[in-house]
Design a protein around this motif. Sequence first.
Motif, PDB file in Angstrom:
ATOM      1  N   ILE A  12       0.862  -1.183   0.000  1.00 17.64           N
ATOM      2  CA  ILE A  12       0.000   0.000   0.000  1.00 17.64           C
ATOM      3  C   ILE A  12       0.897   1.231   0.000  1.00 17.64           C
ATOM      4  N   ARG A  13       0.729   2.042  -1.034  1.00 13.72           N
ATOM      5  CA  ARG A  13       1.583   3.222  -1.187  1.00 13.72           C
ATOM      6  C   ARG A  13       0.728   4.432  -1.541  1.00 13.72           C
ATOM      7  N   HIS A  14       1.045   5.560  -0.923  1.00  9.77           N
ATOM      8  CA  HIS A  14       0.342   6.813  -1.185  1.00  9.77           C
ATOM      9  C   HIS A  14       1.347   7.955  -1.192  1.00  9.77           C
ATOM     10  N   GLU A  15       0.849   9.135  -1.544  1.00  9.71           N
ATOM     11  CA  GLU A  15       1.680  10.328  -1.512  1.00  9.71           C
ATOM     12  C   GLU A  15       1.790  10.843  -0.067  1.00  9.71           C
ATOM     13  N   VAL A  16       2.760  11.742   0.146  1.00  8.83           N
ATOM     14  CA  VAL A  16       3.050  12.219   1.498  1.00  8.83           C
ATOM     15  C   VAL A  16       2.869  13.728   1.597  1.00  8.83           C
ATOM     16  N   ARG A  17       2.104  14.146   2.591  1.00 13.70           N
ATOM     17  CA  ARG A  17       2.008  15.530   3.022  1.00 13.70           C
ATOM     18  C   ARG A  17       2.194  15.510   4.530  1.00 13.70           C
ATOM     19  N   CYS A  18       2.803  16.550   5.066  1.00 19.94           N
ATOM     20  CA  CYS A  18       3.069  16.591   6.498  1.00 19.94           C
ATOM     21  C   CYS A  18       2.397  17.797   7.143  1.00 19.94           C
ATOM     22  N   CYS A  19       2.138  17.671   8.434  1.00 25.11           N
ATOM     23  CA  CYS A  19       1.584  18.767   9.230  1.00 25.11           C
ATOM     24  C   CYS A  19       2.505  19.023  10.419  1.00 25.11           C
ATOM     25  N   ALA A  20       2.530  20.271  10.849  1.00 33.38           N
ATOM     26  CA  ALA A  20       3.337  20.653  12.011  1.00 33.38           C
ATOM     27  C   ALA A  20       2.510  21.579  12.892  1.00 33.38           C
ATOM     28  N   ASP A  21       2.722  21.448  14.188  1.00 29.50           N
ATOM     29  CA  ASP A  21       2.003  22.284  15.139  1.00 29.50           C
ATOM     30  C   ASP A  21       2.686  23.635  15.333  1.00 29.50           C
ATOM     31  N   THR A  22       3.891  23.783  14.800  1.00 29.52           N
ATOM     32  CA  THR A  22       4.614  25.056  14.840  1.00 29.52           C
ATOM     33  C   THR A  22       5.164  25.354  13.448  1.00 29.52           C
ATOM     34  N   TYR A  23       5.443  26.605  13.188  1.00 23.15           N
ATOM     35  CA  TYR A  23       5.979  27.029  11.886  1.00 23.15           C
ATOM     36  C   TYR A  23       7.398  26.487  11.714  1.00 23.15           C
ATOM     37  N   LEU A  24       7.640  25.777  10.619  1.00 25.36           N
ATOM     38  CA  LEU A  24       8.945  25.159  10.379  1.00 25.36           C
ATOM     39  C   LEU A  24       9.762  25.865   9.309  1.00 25.36           C
ATOM     40  N   GLY A  25       9.256  26.957   8.772  1.00 25.65           N
ATOM     41  CA  GLY A  25      10.034  27.701   7.790  1.00 25.65           C
ATOM     42  C   GLY A  25       9.296  27.910   6.486  1.00 25.65           C
ATOM     43  N   THR A  26      10.022  28.450   5.530  1.00 24.19           N
ATOM     44  CA  THR A  26       9.463  28.778   4.221  1.00 24.19           C
ATOM     45  C   THR A  26       8.789  27.559   3.604  1.00 24.19           C
ATOM     46  N   GLY A  27       7.608  27.781   3.075  1.00 26.46           N
ATOM     47  CA  GLY A  27       6.861  26.711   2.420  1.00 26.46           C
ATOM     48  C   GLY A  27       5.770  26.121   3.293  1.00 26.46           C
ATOM     49  N   TRP A  28       5.947  26.172   4.590  1.00 28.12           N
ATOM     50  CA  TRP A  28       4.932  25.662   5.511  1.00 28.12           C
ATOM     51  C   TRP A  28       3.822  26.698   5.608  1.00 28.12           C
ATOM     52  N   THR A  29       2.592  26.264   5.347  1.00 25.56           N
ATOM     53  CA  THR A  29       1.451  27.168   5.226  1.00 25.56           C
ATOM     54  C   THR A  29       0.364  26.810   6.223  1.00 25.56           C
ATOM     55  N   MET A  30      -0.204  27.835   6.875  1.00 24.51           N
ATOM     56  CA  MET A  30      -1.376  27.619   7.714  1.00 24.51           C
ATOM     57  C   MET A  30      -2.575  28.222   7.000  1.00 24.51           C
ATOM     58  N   LYS A  31      -3.510  27.366   6.630  1.00 29.27           N
ATOM     59  CA  LYS A  31      -4.714  27.787   5.921  1.00 29.27           C
ATOM     60  C   LYS A  31      -5.742  28.335   6.909  1.00 29.27           C
ATOM     61  N   ALA A  32      -6.616  29.202   6.425  1.00 30.78           N
ATOM     62  CA  ALA A  32      -7.703  29.739   7.250  1.00 30.78           C
ATOM     63  C   ALA A  32      -8.542  28.586   7.790  1.00 30.78           C
ATOM     64  N   GLY A  33      -8.864  28.643   9.065  1.00 34.07           N
ATOM     65  CA  GLY A  33      -9.677  27.611   9.686  1.00 34.07           C
ATOM     66  C   GLY A  33      -8.890  26.400  10.154  1.00 34.07           C
ATOM     67  N   CYS A  34      -7.578  26.408   9.960  1.00 39.24           N
ATOM     68  CA  CYS A  34      -6.721  25.292  10.376  1.00 39.24           C
ATOM     69  C   CYS A  34      -5.809  25.739  11.510  1.00 39.24           C
ATOM     70  N   SER A  35      -5.402  24.798  12.336  1.00 39.60           N
ATOM     71  CA  SER A  35      -4.506  25.123  13.446  1.00 39.60           C
ATOM     72  C   SER A  35      -3.138  24.484  13.270  1.00 39.60           C
TER      73      SER A  35
END
Length: 97
Positions: A12-35
């Motif tokens: 079983i293989r899928h694509e990868v996206r990651c989430c972080a509870d703190t800002y990790l630098g350029t490219g990491w985005t917090m969308k409206a309504g998300c924490s």
Amino acid sequence: SCQGLKEDDPSIRHEVRCCADTYLGTGWTMKAGCSVWGESDISGMCYWDKTLAEAQAICETAGARLCTAQELMGDCTRGTGCGFDYHHIWSSSTVDT
């Protein structure tokens, strides 16, 4: 249907996206309504066709974690790169059986 699937099944293989509870630098985005901060282009690379273990390691190496199903379905990672918006993405959530 997820019946009969085992999350540690290496076929079983899928694509990868990651989430972080703190800002990790350029490219990491917090969308409206998300924490959480979301990213698909992890350290300049897109990760396709990865096992669950590989996906977990990729996110951990970046200082992040796999997103929950709720975060993914809440579009917290939509538009964060790699063209994965309509792909199956690994999640830290389990399937109720």
